[in-house]
Design an enzyme around this catalytic site. Structure first.
Site, PDB file in Angstrom:
ATOM      1  N   ARG A   1      11.294  -6.362   4.284  1.00  0.00           N
ATOM      2  CA  ARG A   1      11.128  -4.919   4.093  1.00  0.00           C
ATOM      3  C   ARG A   1      12.173  -4.113   4.860  1.00  0.00           C
ATOM      4  O   ARG A   1      12.439  -4.370   6.018  1.00  0.00           O
ATOM      5  CB  ARG A   1       9.717  -4.512   4.562  1.00  0.00           C
ATOM      6  CG  ARG A   1       9.479  -3.019   4.557  1.00  0.00           C
ATOM      7  CD  ARG A   1       8.038  -2.698   4.434  1.00  0.00           C
ATOM      8  NE  ARG A   1       7.301  -2.962   5.666  1.00  0.00           N
ATOM      9  CZ  ARG A   1       5.989  -2.752   5.782  1.00  0.00           C
ATOM     10  NH1 ARG A   1       5.290  -2.308   4.775  1.00  0.00           N
ATOM     11  NH2 ARG A   1       5.387  -3.008   6.916  1.00  0.00           N
TER      12      ARG A   1
ATOM     13  N   ARG B   1      -0.163  -9.020  13.533  1.00  0.00           N
ATOM     14  CA  ARG B   1      -0.746  -8.008  12.644  1.00  0.00           C
ATOM     15  C   ARG B   1      -1.655  -8.653  11.611  1.00  0.00           C
ATOM     16  O   ARG B   1      -2.682  -8.089  11.237  1.00  0.00           O
ATOM     17  CB  ARG B   1       0.367  -7.210  11.948  1.00  0.00           C
ATOM     18  CG  ARG B   1       1.015  -6.197  12.888  1.00  0.00           C
ATOM     19  CD  ARG B   1       2.359  -5.748  12.398  1.00  0.00           C
ATOM     20  NE  ARG B   1       2.294  -5.085  11.108  1.00  0.00           N
ATOM     21  CZ  ARG B   1       3.294  -5.095  10.223  1.00  0.00           C
ATOM     22  NH1 ARG B   1       4.394  -5.748  10.471  1.00  0.00           N
ATOM     23  NH2 ARG B   1       3.152  -4.450   9.101  1.00  0.00           N
TER      24      ARG B   1
ATOM     25  N   ARG C   1      -9.193   1.119   9.266  1.00  0.00           N
ATOM     26  CA  ARG C   1      -8.733  -0.226   9.609  1.00  0.00           C
ATOM     27  C   ARG C   1      -9.838  -1.049  10.243  1.00  0.00           C
ATOM     28  O   ARG C   1      -9.641  -2.224  10.522  1.00  0.00           O
ATOM     29  CB  ARG C   1      -7.606  -0.146  10.643  1.00  0.00           C
ATOM     30  CG  ARG C   1      -6.253   0.183  10.090  1.00  0.00           C
ATOM     31  CD  ARG C   1      -5.628  -1.011   9.433  1.00  0.00           C
ATOM     32  NE  ARG C   1      -4.316  -1.379   9.952  1.00  0.00           N
ATOM     33  CZ  ARG C   1      -3.192  -0.735   9.673  1.00  0.00           C
ATOM     34  NH1 ARG C   1      -3.202   0.339   8.939  1.00  0.00           N
ATOM     35  NH2 ARG C   1      -2.047  -1.176  10.142  1.00  0.00           N
TER      36      ARG C   1
ATOM     37  N   LYS D   1       0.827  -1.219   0.000  1.00  0.00           N
ATOM     38  CA  LYS D   1       0.000   0.000   0.000  1.00  0.00           C
ATOM     39  C   LYS D   1       0.858   1.265   0.000  1.00  0.00           C
ATOM     40  O   LYS D   1       0.622   2.182  -0.794  1.00  0.00           O
ATOM     41  CB  LYS D   1      -0.928   0.017   1.234  1.00  0.00           C
ATOM     42  CG  LYS D   1      -1.875  -1.158   1.321  1.00  0.00           C
ATOM     43  CD  LYS D   1      -2.847  -1.029   2.489  1.00  0.00           C
ATOM     44  CE  LYS D   1      -2.233  -1.132   3.873  1.00  0.00           C
ATOM     45  NZ  LYS D   1      -1.711  -2.472   4.241  1.00  0.00           N
TER      46      LYS D   1
ATOM     47  N   ARG E   1      11.540  -2.112  10.489  1.00  0.00           N
ATOM     48  CA  ARG E   1      10.547  -1.698  11.486  1.00  0.00           C
ATOM     49  C   ARG E   1      10.448  -2.745  12.583  1.00  0.00           C
ATOM     50  O   ARG E   1      10.470  -3.927  12.321  1.00  0.00           O
ATOM     51  CB  ARG E   1       9.171  -1.545  10.817  1.00  0.00           C
ATOM     52  CG  ARG E   1       8.911  -0.152  10.299  1.00  0.00           C
ATOM     53  CD  ARG E   1       7.684  -0.076   9.457  1.00  0.00           C
ATOM     54  NE  ARG E   1       6.508  -0.733  10.036  1.00  0.00           N
ATOM     55  CZ  ARG E   1       5.317  -0.746   9.437  1.00  0.00           C
ATOM     56  NH1 ARG E   1       5.164  -0.144   8.272  1.00  0.00           N
ATOM     57  NH2 ARG E   1       4.298  -1.349  10.005  1.00  0.00           N
TER      58      ARG E   1
HETATM   59  P1  ADP Z   1       1.121  -2.156   7.843  1.00  0.00           P
HETATM   60  O1  ADP Z   1       0.001  -1.778   6.908  1.00  0.00           O
HETATM   61  O2  ADP Z   1       2.372  -2.485   7.133  1.00  0.00           O
HETATM   62  O3  ADP Z   1       0.727  -3.115   8.903  1.00  0.00           O
HETATM   63  P2  ADP Z   1       1.049   0.496   9.115  1.00  0.00           P
HETATM   64  O4  ADP Z   1       2.263   1.318   9.021  1.00  0.00           O
HETATM   65  O5  ADP Z   1      -0.140   0.869   8.323  1.00  0.00           O
HETATM   66  O6  ADP Z   1       1.553  -0.961   8.745  1.00  0.00           O
HETATM   67  O7  ADP Z   1       0.600   0.344  10.639  1.00  0.00           O
HETATM   68  C1  ADP Z   1       1.487  -0.002  11.660  1.00  0.00           C
HETATM   69  C2  ADP Z   1       0.801   0.057  13.019  1.00  0.00           C
HETATM   70  O8  ADP Z   1       0.321   1.392  13.260  1.00  0.00           O
HETATM   71  C3  ADP Z   1      -0.418  -0.817  13.158  1.00  0.00           C
HETATM   72  O9  ADP Z   1      -0.060  -2.144  13.528  1.00  0.00           O
HETATM   73  C4  ADP Z   1      -1.190  -0.085  14.261  1.00  0.00           C
HETATM   74  O10 ADP Z   1      -0.637  -0.326  15.527  1.00  0.00           O
HETATM   75  C5  ADP Z   1      -0.937   1.357  13.922  1.00  0.00           C
HETATM   76  N1  ADP Z   1      -1.979   1.917  12.999  1.00  0.00           N
HETATM   77  C6  ADP Z   1      -1.783   2.416  11.752  1.00  0.00           C
HETATM   78  N2  ADP Z   1      -2.938   2.840  11.204  1.00  0.00           N
HETATM   79  C7  ADP Z   1      -3.911   2.596  12.129  1.00  0.00           C
HETATM   80  C8  ADP Z   1      -5.313   2.792  12.164  1.00  0.00           C
HETATM   81  N3  ADP Z   1      -5.991   3.313  11.114  1.00  0.00           N
HETATM   82  N4  ADP Z   1      -5.981   2.436  13.283  1.00  0.00           N
HETATM   83  C9  ADP Z   1      -5.337   1.892  14.339  1.00  0.00           C
HETATM   84  N5  ADP Z   1      -4.026   1.666  14.361  1.00  0.00           N
HETATM   85  C10 ADP Z   1      -3.290   2.015  13.276  1.00  0.00           C
END
Ligand code: ADP
Ligand code: ZN
Length: 219
Positions: A122, A176, A88, A13, A165
């Site tokens: 990654r 996750r 999410r 994404k 990360r």
């Molecule tokens: P990926 O899509 O690779 O899992 P992100 O960078 O989008 O990683 O998200 C990493 C972390 O940030 C998530 O595991 C969560 O803890 C937090 N996070 C990101 N976006 C949201 C969201 N919309 N609602 C709740 N937590 C979020």
């Protein structure tokens, strides 16, 4: 154009959203990046959300929604934006509707075994956020090349240092994926019913998948 990217963690994404930003100018907004920024700066909010982040769990809705609201109120979002990592869950989707309408939801479809390989390979630039992948991926007889930097551990674009990360470590990846399945995957049907969803086959090189996405934008 107001676009939402859906898809499991590691589907790409962030990579595609940032390529679209370069091409069309709509800002790429990653709530994951907003979350990491707060944690890095050790703000009050950062301290509160770090435990969730470290566990691979979603941080509380109120906090992310507030961050997103503030970001979307900025001038550069007037003509459109690309959301990566938001919404999410169903509640966030409904809250988003109160803030703004959206035009299109792109759902990146990627099988789970591939996701795990992508996440564990990654690497990200500390300075500019560019995303690399050190794993070459084989699917049947197809080989997807790794996206390696020219010099190990160093960003091609800015010379910054690459890092992994914390939540891309194996223990957290599994959590996750479970969180995605339980909380986020239901949004696929939600947006399908609204007629906003387009599935995109997310298996391929970055250029191939990007081509598929752009062809949808052009229809
Ligand atoms: P990926 O899509 O690779 O899992 P992100 O960078 O989008 O990683 O998200 C990493 C972390 O940030 C998530 O595991 C969560 O803890 C937090 N996070 C990101 N976006 C949201 C969201 N919309 N609602 C709740 N937590 C979020
Ligand atoms: Zn860089």
């Amino acid at each position: 154009m107001k676009i939402v990217f859906l898809g499991p963690p590691g589907a790409g994404k962030g990579t595609y959203a940032s390529r679209l930003q370069d091409k069309f100018g709509w800002p790429h907004i990653s709530t994951g990046d907003l979350v990491r920024e707060e944690i890095k700066n050790n703000t009050e909010i950062g301290k509160k959300i770090k435990p969730y982040y470290d566990e691979g769990k979603l941080v509380p809705d109120e906090i992310v929604i507030e961050m997103l609201k503030e970001r979307l109120s900025k001038d550069d979002c007037k003509n459109g934006f690309i959301l990566d990592g938001f919404p999410r869950n169903l509640n966030q989707a409904k809250e988003l509707e109160k803030i703004t309408g959206i035009d299109l939801v792109i759902n990146l479809v990627v099988p789970k075994d591939l996701i795990i390989k992508k996440l564990s390979g990654r690497r990200i630039c500390k300075k500019c956020g560019a995303i690399y992948n050190i794993n070459e991926i084989r699917i049947g007889d197809r080989v997807l090349p790794a996206l390696k930097p020219k010099v190990d551990g160093i960003c091609d674009k800015c010379g910054g240092e690459l890092y992994q990360r914390d939540d891309d470590k194996p223990e957290v990846i599994e959590k996750r994926l479970i969180e995605y399945q339980n909380q986020t995957a239901p949004l696929i049907d939600y947006y399908k019913e609204k007629g906003l969803l387009k599935d995109v086959d997310g298996v391929g090189t970055v250029d191939e998948v990007l081509e598929r996405i752009i062809s949808i934008l052009n229809t």
